[in-house]
Design a protein around this motif. Sequence first.
Motif, PDB file in Angstrom:
ATOM      1  N   ASN A  30       3.529  -2.987  17.226  1.00  0.00           N
ATOM      2  CA  ASN A  30       2.248  -3.713  17.820  1.00  0.00           C
ATOM      3  C   ASN A  30       0.937  -3.232  17.667  1.00  0.00           C
ATOM      4  N   ASP A  31       1.066  -1.983  16.978  1.00  0.00           N
ATOM      5  CA  ASP A  31      -0.241  -0.934  16.758  1.00  0.00           C
ATOM      6  C   ASP A  31      -0.164  -0.787  15.261  1.00  0.00           C
ATOM      7  N   GLN A  32      -0.813  -1.894  14.439  1.00  0.00           N
ATOM      8  CA  GLN A  32      -1.042  -1.399  12.973  1.00  0.00           C
ATOM      9  C   GLN A  32      -2.034  -0.349  12.531  1.00  0.00           C
ATOM     10  N   ALA A  33      -2.544   0.334  13.606  1.00  0.00           N
ATOM     11  CA  ALA A  33      -3.386   1.517  13.094  1.00  0.00           C
ATOM     12  C   ALA A  33      -2.395   2.690  12.838  1.00  0.00           C
ATOM     13  N   VAL A  34      -1.057   2.711  13.159  1.00  0.00           N
ATOM     14  CA  VAL A  34      -0.153   3.855  13.161  1.00  0.00           C
ATOM     15  C   VAL A  34       0.565   3.543  11.679  1.00  0.00           C
ATOM     16  N   VAL A  35       0.410   4.638  11.070  1.00  0.00           N
ATOM     17  CA  VAL A  35       1.141   4.438   9.706  1.00  0.00           C
ATOM     18  C   VAL A  35       2.329   5.334   9.675  1.00  0.00           C
ATOM     19  N   PHE A  36       3.248   4.978   8.976  1.00  0.00           N
ATOM     20  CA  PHE A  36       4.768   5.452   8.703  1.00  0.00           C
ATOM     21  C   PHE A  36       4.759   6.193   7.750  1.00  0.00           C
ATOM     22  N   ASP A  37       5.118   7.549   7.603  1.00  0.00           N
ATOM     23  CA  ASP A  37       5.467   8.414   6.387  1.00  0.00           C
ATOM     24  C   ASP A  37       7.211   8.504   6.564  1.00  0.00           C
ATOM     25  N   LEU A  38       7.554   7.884   5.353  1.00  0.00           N
ATOM     26  CA  LEU A  38       9.084   8.048   5.691  1.00  0.00           C
ATOM     27  C   LEU A  38       9.964   9.179   5.698  1.00  0.00           C
ATOM     28  N   PHE A  39       9.397  10.081   4.756  1.00  0.00           N
ATOM     29  CA  PHE A  39      10.141  11.298   4.563  1.00  0.00           C
ATOM     30  C   PHE A  39       9.290  12.421   4.120  1.00  0.00           C
ATOM     31  N   ASN A  40       9.147  13.470   4.562  1.00  0.00           N
ATOM     32  CA  ASN A  40       8.424  14.630   4.401  1.00  0.00           C
ATOM     33  C   ASN A  40       8.491  14.702   2.760  1.00  0.00           C
ATOM     34  N   GLU A  41       9.334  15.683   2.283  1.00  0.00           N
ATOM     35  CA  GLU A  41       9.616  15.985   0.692  1.00  0.00           C
ATOM     36  C   GLU A  41      10.796  16.106   0.232  1.00  0.00           C
ATOM     37  N   PRO A  42      11.024  14.729  -0.267  1.00  0.00           N
ATOM     38  CA  PRO A  42      12.382  14.679  -0.909  1.00  0.00           C
ATOM     39  C   PRO A  42      12.497  15.606  -2.185  1.00  0.00           C
ATOM     40  N   TYR A  43      13.814  16.279  -2.094  1.00  0.00           N
ATOM     41  CA  TYR A  43      13.916  17.086  -3.538  1.00  0.00           C
ATOM     42  C   TYR A  43      15.454  16.771  -3.857  1.00  0.00           C
ATOM     43  N   PRO A  44      15.890  15.531  -4.105  1.00  0.00           N
ATOM     44  CA  PRO A  44      16.899  15.376  -4.909  1.00  0.00           C
ATOM     45  C   PRO A  44      17.214  15.927  -6.208  1.00  0.00           C
ATOM     46  N   ASP A  45      16.149  16.176  -6.948  1.00  0.00           N
ATOM     47  CA  ASP A  45      16.024  16.754  -8.231  1.00  0.00           C
ATOM     48  C   ASP A  45      16.652  18.123  -8.225  1.00  0.00           C
ATOM     49  N   ARG A  46      16.578  18.946  -7.133  1.00  0.00           N
ATOM     50  CA  ARG A  46      17.135  20.223  -6.950  1.00  0.00           C
ATOM     51  C   ARG A  46      18.801  20.146  -6.844  1.00  0.00           C
ATOM     52  N   ALA A  47      19.284  18.798  -6.580  1.00  0.00           N
ATOM     53  CA  ALA A  47      20.623  18.754  -6.504  1.00  0.00           C
ATOM     54  C   ALA A  47      21.396  18.122  -7.574  1.00  0.00           C
ATOM     55  N   THR A  48      20.537  17.094  -8.275  1.00  0.00           N
ATOM     56  CA  THR A  48      21.332  16.449  -9.184  1.00  0.00           C
ATOM     57  C   THR A  48      21.004  16.997 -10.408  1.00  0.00           C
ATOM     58  N   SER A  49      21.672  16.240 -11.576  1.00  0.00           N
ATOM     59  CA  SER A  49      21.634  16.958 -13.075  1.00  0.00           C
ATOM     60  C   SER A  49      20.511  16.531 -13.837  1.00  0.00           C
ATOM     61  N   THR A  50      19.931  15.103 -13.513  1.00  0.00           N
ATOM     62  CA  THR A  50      19.093  14.780 -14.325  1.00  0.00           C
ATOM     63  C   THR A  50      18.010  13.972 -13.403  1.00  0.00           C
ATOM     64  N   THR A  51      16.641  13.901 -14.226  1.00  0.00           N
ATOM     65  CA  THR A  51      15.706  13.403 -13.336  1.00  0.00           C
ATOM     66  C   THR A  51      16.088  11.956 -13.094  1.00  0.00           C
ATOM     67  N   THR A  52      16.747  11.247 -13.812  1.00  0.00           N
ATOM     68  CA  THR A  52      17.100   9.699 -13.400  1.00  0.00           C
ATOM     69  C   THR A  52      17.863   9.739 -12.441  1.00  0.00           C
ATOM     70  N   ALA A  54      -7.514   7.584  20.556  1.00  0.00           N
ATOM     71  CA  ALA A  54      -8.506   7.559  21.556  1.00  0.00           C
ATOM     72  C   ALA A  54      -9.815   8.374  21.197  1.00  0.00           C
ATOM     73  N   HIS A  55      -9.419   9.210  20.244  1.00  0.00           N
ATOM     74  CA  HIS A  55     -10.781   9.959  19.547  1.00  0.00           C
ATOM     75  C   HIS A  55     -10.952   9.227  17.946  1.00  0.00           C
ATOM     76  N   GLY A  56     -10.556   7.982  17.892  1.00  0.00           N
ATOM     77  CA  GLY A  56     -10.794   7.386  16.865  1.00  0.00           C
ATOM     78  C   GLY A  56     -10.371   7.636  15.486  1.00  0.00           C
ATOM     79  N   MET A  57      -9.077   8.467  15.526  1.00  0.00           N
ATOM     80  CA  MET A  57      -8.370   8.816  14.428  1.00  0.00           C
ATOM     81  C   MET A  57      -6.855   8.105  14.163  1.00  0.00           C
ATOM     82  N   THR A  58      -6.715   7.714  12.908  1.00  0.00           N
ATOM     83  CA  THR A  58      -5.585   7.342  12.804  1.00  0.00           C
ATOM     84  C   THR A  58      -4.250   8.299  12.829  1.00  0.00           C
ATOM     85  N   PRO A  59      -3.310   7.852  13.485  1.00  0.00           N
ATOM     86  CA  PRO A  59      -2.011   8.736  13.539  1.00  0.00           C
ATOM     87  C   PRO A  59      -1.116   8.273  12.459  1.00  0.00           C
TER      88      PRO A  59
END
Length: 498
Positions: A312-334, A259-264
């Motif tokens: 039905n409102d394509q003004a709304v953007v979906f951000d799937l997951f804040n901050e993945p950090y699987p690299d802290r758990a796994t052994s390699t970057t791959t 309503a205030h013209g901003m993208t959620p």
Amino acid sequence: MRRPPRSVFSAVAGLVALGTGVTLPVMTAQGATPACTVEYSVTGQWDAGFQGAVKITNNAAPVSVWSLTFAFADGQQVAQGWSAKWSQSGTAVTAANESWNGSLGTGAVVSAGFIASKGATNSVPTAFKLNGTLCNVDSDPTPTPTPTPTASPSTPPDTGDAPPALRVSGNKLVDADGATRRLLGVNRSGGEFMCVQGRGIWDGPVDDAAVRAIADWNVDTVRIPLNEECWLGLSNIDSAYGGAAYVDAVKDLVARVEAHGMTPVVELHWTYGQYTGNSAGCSDVHASCQKPMPDMQYTPSFWTSVANTFKNDQAVVFDLFNEPYPDRATSTTTQAWQCWRDGGTCPGIGYEVAGMQDLVDAVRATGARNVILAGGIAYSNDLGQWLTYRPTDPTGNLAAAYHVYNFNSCANESCWNSTLAPVAAQVPLVAGEIGENTCTHAFVDQVMKWFDDRGLSYLGWTWNTWDCSSGPSLISSYDGTPTAYGTGLRDRLRALDG
């Protein structure tokens, strides 16, 4: 950010002892259909206060604006509210429509909620009037015309343009006319942690005045962090704050932002799954902190529900997951990038992981074509192999998300030039969080210049009144008064065109 500062939690500890939500009986008269009906309920209460709601049905002629009035008998005092402009003078309470929900056709229903203080008793108001007409009683055979209230001079109707429906075109976000759009604004934290802690839904006010204050910074985008257990209403969540109550509150805030013209931007921040490995934020299986990856048990269901709610409102953007950090758990970057995209059984993570491809698939299976953001590994600070492992999106509406703070590894122009620029050359790049913990803005000034020079998007963390030394806080008051850190973002946004 991984979590709000602990000072926020300790400041309210002991002040709010939430009880079970109580729905009070609605008093309606018998006989002919009343001109209007009002259902009043208490959805949660504690020693010194409570959360209430009203559901208004207009059974008379359509109106373009509305005002509900009632009186408290026990000294209750409204502190804040949503989905209406709430005010109180003595015992008299008024809830007037927002700019986006003023039209009420015959049979139309509108709901609004509030938080109020109370004394030892908390009796139900006995009379409600809609635009001066008494509700919950038989209609008069010859009713007088419904008066049309005028807007209060202190709360003028919003005149902002609606935010555009967005899509991806090459490496740009564009509107329906093909014009390039940037996402420039702030995060509004609270929805990820308040509910799971049993303290409410939002941290601070999200009423029309509070959202207008955000827009006054020349903000065009607001990112709204969410909690999957609260959205899904799982059994560990107080029903006053979870499930339908939570979903409705999110929908209300999204509508108010628009309503205030901003993208959620609706974003999944805290999720289910027990992780006690390297850099664990908590040992709790529940969604009480940031986990290294989303979980297969609940996260696809969360995104299915969110996508169905807003598809039905394509003004709304979906951000799937804040901050993945699987690299802290796994052994390699791959291994980390494979876990990021494909999920499943990931080394070092004890629950079944939902990969980014699983979440894209969940969203698209609903028919939603909304723009999707996917952040990289290392708390979304590493996009080094994002292009190699990016999920497949049948709609082509996938963008990359990046987070950067002064204490991150990739926090200088050399790293941005080598790792971000190649991504930005192929897909839209959105810095979903930028910030610094210095209580100044020297670092974010550098970030914003680099992104401005390339026509990219960025959102400051965060529009909350926290102590800037324990978490980057843009404001010291919800009227938009900036902190020394927030001044940098405010002045930059106000200097930009339009």
